[in-house]
Structures are given as C-alpha cells and as structure tokens.
Write a protein that holds these residues in place. Structure first.
Motif, PDB file in Angstrom:
ATOM      1  N   LYS A  23       0.883  -1.330   0.047  1.00  0.00           N
ATOM      2  CA  LYS A  23       0.066   0.121  -0.105  1.00  0.00           C
ATOM      3  C   LYS A  23       0.936   1.083   0.111  1.00  0.00           C
ATOM      4  CE  LYS A  23      -3.978  -1.189  -0.224  1.00  0.00           C
ATOM      5  NZ  LYS A  23      -4.936  -0.589  -1.445  1.00  0.00           N
ATOM      6  N   ASP A 113      -7.818  -2.383   2.675  1.00  0.00           N
ATOM      7  CA  ASP A 113      -8.384  -1.000   2.490  1.00  0.00           C
ATOM      8  C   ASP A 113      -8.922  -0.419   3.960  1.00  0.00           C
ATOM      9  OD1 ASP A 113      -7.547  -1.042  -0.040  1.00  0.00           O
ATOM     10  OD2 ASP A 113      -9.670  -1.735  -0.728  1.00  0.00           O
ATOM     11  N   ASP A 117      -7.225   2.602   5.852  1.00  0.00           N
ATOM     12  CA  ASP A 117      -8.089   3.722   6.204  1.00  0.00           C
ATOM     13  C   ASP A 117      -8.002   3.740   7.879  1.00  0.00           C
ATOM     14  OD1 ASP A 117      -9.857   5.580   5.726  1.00  0.00           O
ATOM     15  OD2 ASP A 117     -11.655   4.126   6.337  1.00  0.00           O
TER      16      ASP A 117
ATOM     17  N   GLN B 216      -5.058  -8.169  -3.839  1.00  0.00           N
ATOM     18  CA  GLN B 216      -4.585  -6.845  -4.175  1.00  0.00           C
ATOM     19  C   GLN B 216      -3.986  -6.779  -5.373  1.00  0.00           C
ATOM     20  OE1 GLN B 216      -4.641  -3.564  -1.784  1.00  0.00           O
ATOM     21  NE2 GLN B 216      -6.667  -4.385  -1.241  1.00  0.00           N
TER      22      GLN B 216
END
Lengths: 213, 377
Positions: A23, A113, A117, B216
């Motif tokens: 990420k 995610d 977050d 992902q």
C-alpha cells in the motif's frame, strides 16, 4: 507514511510489512519487545505505530503498557493497538487520551483497505475502534439504545468505530444530509450535544455507554 | 467325595485355630484396645476367613471401631464352635483307639464310649464303637464345615466397611482425585489457550494477510482465481472469528493476562452499571473454576445492565476453605427468574458442571442477589 511495528511473531510482522508495503507505506523498524519498540520510536519518530497487545516476556498486556509509555514519552504519538481478542477494558484504558489511538482485532488487518483507512485515521489524530468492542459496549446498555431505530443504531455503531459522516453515508448508501439528520436524532435521544470531531463523537458514545444516566 | 473331605479337614483345622485364637482374644483383651495390635490381629483373621471362603483377600484398611463388633462375634461364635470341633475330633479318635484296643485297658478301668458306655467286650466295642465313629464322622463331615463357614462369614462381615463407610471412603477418594483433575485440567486449559493464541490464531492471521495482499495484487478480470482467493480469504476470516469465540468461552484471555482478581476488577469497571468489587484473599484458584467464576460475574452484570433498572451493583468474591463464593447484588427491580433468563440458565449449567451451586433471590420489586458457590478442591 513511516511506520514502526512492535510484533514478536515473525509470521505476523512479515505479513504486516508485506501488506503495508503493498500500500506504499514505509516500515522503518520492527521491534520484537516493548523496550526495543520504545527505542525504535525514539530513533525514527514514526508517523504511526502498530503495537501487538501481547509481547514478551510475559505475553500479557505489555503492548498496551508500551503504547501508553510511548505516548507519555512522545505526546500525541499515533498508536494502533492490535490484538487477537478485544477487551473493552483495554479500549477504555487506551481511549483515556483519544487523540490518534486505535484498537483493532488482528482479523481486521486482512481487510486491507479498511485497515489502511483506520491506520490513516489514527495517524491523523483520529480514532479507530474495533466494531466488536463497539458491539459489546452497545449490548451493555440496552434500554436507551433500544429507543433508537435500526438505522440510527447502525450509524451509532459506525460513529463509535471512528468514521466521519461522509464515510458513514457511503457505507450505508445514503446522503450526507440524511446521516447528519440521523445523528442529530441520536444525540437528542441520548441527550448529547452534537459535535463534528470524529473521536469526540466516540468519546461521547463511550461516555454515555459507560455511565449510568 | 474326596473334595468334601478336604473341606472337612480345612474346616476342622480352621475351627481348632479359631478355638485357640478365641481363647487368646479373651486372655489378651485389654491389649487389643490398642489399634497397633487390634488391626493386625483382625487383618490376620480376615485373610484367614477369606481364604476359607475362597474369596479374594481384601486390602482396605481396618478401622479400630470395627473391633467393637468383631471381637465379641469372634469369641461368641469361635469358642463354642471350636469346643464342638475339639469334642468331635476327640471322640472320633477315642473310638478309633478303643475299638481295636479296648482289651488292653486295665480290667478295673474300662474305656468309655459316648462318655458313659463301658467297653468290656468285642460286642460293645464294635457296635457302640462303630456307632460313635459314624456319628462323629457325620458331625465332622456335615456340621463342622457349616460352623467354620458361619464363623468366616461373620468375621468377613464384621471386618468389612458398611455401605455408609464405603460411600464415605469413595467420596474422600473422589474428592482427592477431583482436585488433581481440576488442577491438571486448569494447566491444560492455559496451555491450549496459549497454543491456540500464539500458534493457530497467529498462523491464520498471517495466512489471511497474505491472501489479502494476493487479492490486491491480482489484476482485474482474473475470474476464477479471484473467486477462489476471495473464498479462501473469507473462509480464513470465519475460522479466525470462530477460533476467537472458542478461546473466549474456554478460557477468557483476560484471565490469562490478569488472573481472576485482576480480570474481575476490570470487568466491573467496563459495564453499563457502576459496580464495586470486593475481593477477599482468593488464594490459588483452578483455571476451570476461574473461567466459570469470571463467566458468572460477566453474565450477572450483563443481566443487571439489561433487565434490572439498577443504579449500581456490588460484586463480592470470597474464599472460605475450599469454597469460592461469588455474590452479585444490585438495587434494581428484581423479578429475575432462573427458568426464564437464558443468562442465569447458562451460569447454572456451567456452575453445576463444576459441582457448584447457584442461588438466586430476586423478589418482585428487588433487589436481586445471585450467589454462586464453587468448590476449588
């Protein structure tokens, strides 16, 4: 964003690193106990830290104590505490100073995610509270909460987790305006004054849930 | 036939010995008040009686108070039976000697059979002698084994624990072994909790994280692979949730972290109702008991918050000897019913599994008092 991790289990710390890197986050140090975690925080001044509750030597709540110590040394240091089980008492201890604090089940990490977050929310001084903690707090006080409609209860739960109005609106697929109205109703039913800040709303919810009206 | 005679011989020997020991019992009676002498004396008799009866020799300890019933029985049956055996064998031997050798006695002192019949001719010697021989043999053959058996049975009965004593002994043994089982079980619970937590659960989380990263990394439109990964990821998450619930109900992690006292203090501070906790010195509590005590308090406080309309609750935990008592009291409206409330049913089920008791006092209008008592050993 630069992250320091305190996690003694190599499987988990390597998994976390992998996940955060995917990420685009930078893991600057992985500590395996409380002492090296505090040293790593001193050395790297990270943007956010991730701490496992159970750390050596006794594998009890060293992580909680290390997190509190780090925040005493570095006021406002964002800490996301991870645990394989949630205890409402630990949540209450951590939320005594609610700026930039999070308390999540490790299970949540794999929802990448949502996890990132939550991490971002904590890093920017907000709050992230595990839905399971919120659910348990809600079952503890059933009477006044029973006065809420189902939708209002859903919104209260999301608020307690630390989400803002926009997120709540998109999660429930309703307009910001509708959320705003519901929150107004919730606060008036619970006798609380509405505020805008995410973590203050959590506090308001917690304060209400923890004290007898 | 031969076997019958073996039995007769054994019975005779048994009764002769019995006569001797019965006499000795009377003579040394004052000494037999001492347990150190009474117990081996009784044990020897019990083993002898068991061998005669063809029963396995028992090893359970002999209680001193059994002497009070055993010694009188030994004398009351052993003396007459032994005397009868001696008389019987004596008369038998007399007949055996007198029949062939009556003529050798001095003329003025002829031998007697059946005590009174003077033997002065071959006629009386044969007729009366054989009659005595036959009658004494019959007594030895039929009566002596019965007497010996009677004595042996009475001895065994007097030296065996009664039903109540057996029960008491059994309860004592069970209580002792139960303590051991509880402790072993507690150690196992802690070990399993730790293994699941540090091993299985951590592995599941690690797998879920890698699956998440893989999902992902997968380009859009990966089709079947994406579906499989999603299923694997969701399955792993469900497994984690289930495992966490198993650990929580088996041995709450907070107990492992803080012990019973610490966990109870923390749990009282978190509920919707302000609760004060009053803990005595609890001493070491087996893990299984800790888990049930913790469960009972959390359930009771949840009930208070949900149903009682109370403004406060108190939790008092005390240790008295081997008993852990947990009292949860509120100032609410009462009316809690053990048969209706699932919370109370759940507490009761777990409390009973540990041989404990649950008492609920909750009159309409309140207050509600719940008392759980759990044996710790």
């Amino acid at each position: 964003m630069r992250v320091v991790i305190a996690e003694d289990n190599v499987l988990l710390s390597s998994g976390l690193e992998l996940l955060l890197r995917s990420k685009g986050l930078e893991v600057v140090a992985v500590a395996t106990d409380a002492r090296s975690f505090l040293a790593a925080v001193d050395a790297h001044h990270p943007d956010v830290t991730i701490v496992d509750v159970r750390l050596p030597p006794s594998f009890r709540d060293e992580g909680i104590r290390a997190a509190l110590q780090a925040r005493r040394d570095h006021p406002g240091l964002p800490v996301l505490v991870l645990s394989q089980y949630v205890e409402v008492v630990y949540a209450a201890t951590l939320l005594a100073a609610p700026n930039g604090i999070g308390y999540l089940l490790k299970d949540r990490v794999s929802r990448v995610d949502e996890f990132v977050d939550a991490l971002n929310r904590v890093a920017s001084g907000g709050t992230a509270l595990d839905p399971e903690v919120v659910a348990r707090l809600l079952t503890h006080r059933s009477d006044p909460v029973a006065a809420l409609t189902r939708r209002e209860r859903e919104i209260l739960a999301l608020m307690a987790e630390g989400h803002d109005n926009t997120t709540i609106a998109s999660r429930l697929v309703i307009t910001d305006n509708a959320v705003h109205k519901h929150i107004g109703n919730i606060f008036s039913k619970l006798g609380l004054a509405p505020t805008d800040s995410g973590h203050r709303r959590v506090l308001a919810v917690l304060a209400y849930l923890n004290t007898q009206s | 036939m031969g076997q019958r005679w073996v039995r007769t011989r054994r019975a005779t020997v048994y009764l002769f010995t019995t006569l001797g020991t019965a006499v000795m019992t009377v003579l040394v009676l004052p000494l037999l008040w001492h347990p150190a002498l009474a117990a081996p004396w009784a044990r020897w008799h019990r083993d002898r009686a068991a061998r005669l009866r063809g029963q396995p020799v028992r090893s359970h300890p002999i209680l001193w108070r059994w002497s009070l019933r055993w010694l009188p029985a030994q004398v009351a049956i052993g003396l007459p039976a032994g005397v009868l055996a001696v008389l019987c064998v004596g008369n038998l031997l007399t007949a055996v000697v007198v029949i062939p050798a009556w003529w050798m006695f001095p003329a003025g002192e002829p031998p007697h059979l059946f005590s009174e019949v003077a033997v002065t001719s071959w006629g009386t010697a044969l007729v009366v002698g054989l009659a005595q021989l036959a009658s004494m043999a019959a007594v030895a053959y039929w009566v002596l084994p019965l007497l010996a058996a009677l004595h042996a049975r009475v001895t065994l009965a007097a030296l065996a624990p009664s039903a109540a004593e057996k029960l008491t002994e059994r309860v004592a043994v069970l209580t002792r072994t139960r303590t051991g089982v509880l402790e072993a079980h507690g150690a196992e619970l802690r070990r399993i909790e730790r293994d699941l937590h540090d091993g299985t659960q951590a592995r599941l989380v690690a797998i879920a994280m890698r699956l998440a990263v893989a999902r992902q990394a997968l380009p859009d439109g990966a089709g079947a692979v994406a579906d499989l990964l999603r299923e694997a990821h969701e399955g792993t998450e469900e497994a984690m949730t289930e495992l966490r619930e198993v650990i929580r109900t088996m041995y709450p992690p907070i107990l492992a972290d803080h012990g019973l006292a610490g966990a109870l203090r923390m749990v009282a501070g978190r509920g919707g109702i302000p609760a004060t906790v009053d803990l005595g010195d609890l001493g070491p509590v087996p893990a299984a008991v800790e888990a049930v005590a913790y469960f009972a308090v959390t359930e009771a406080l949840t009930n208070v918050a949900k149903h009682s309309h109370a403004s406060g609750a108190t939790v008092a935990v005390r240790r008295t000897g081997d008993l852990l008592s947990i009292e949860v009291r509120d100032d609410g409206i009462g009316g809690a019913d053990e048969r209706r409330g699932t919370g109370l049913t759940g507490i009761n089920r777990r409390v009973q599994a540990l041989d404990g008791t649950l008492t609920v006092a909750s009159p309409i209008g309140g207050p509600t008092e719940i008392l759980v008592e759990l044996p710790c050993g």
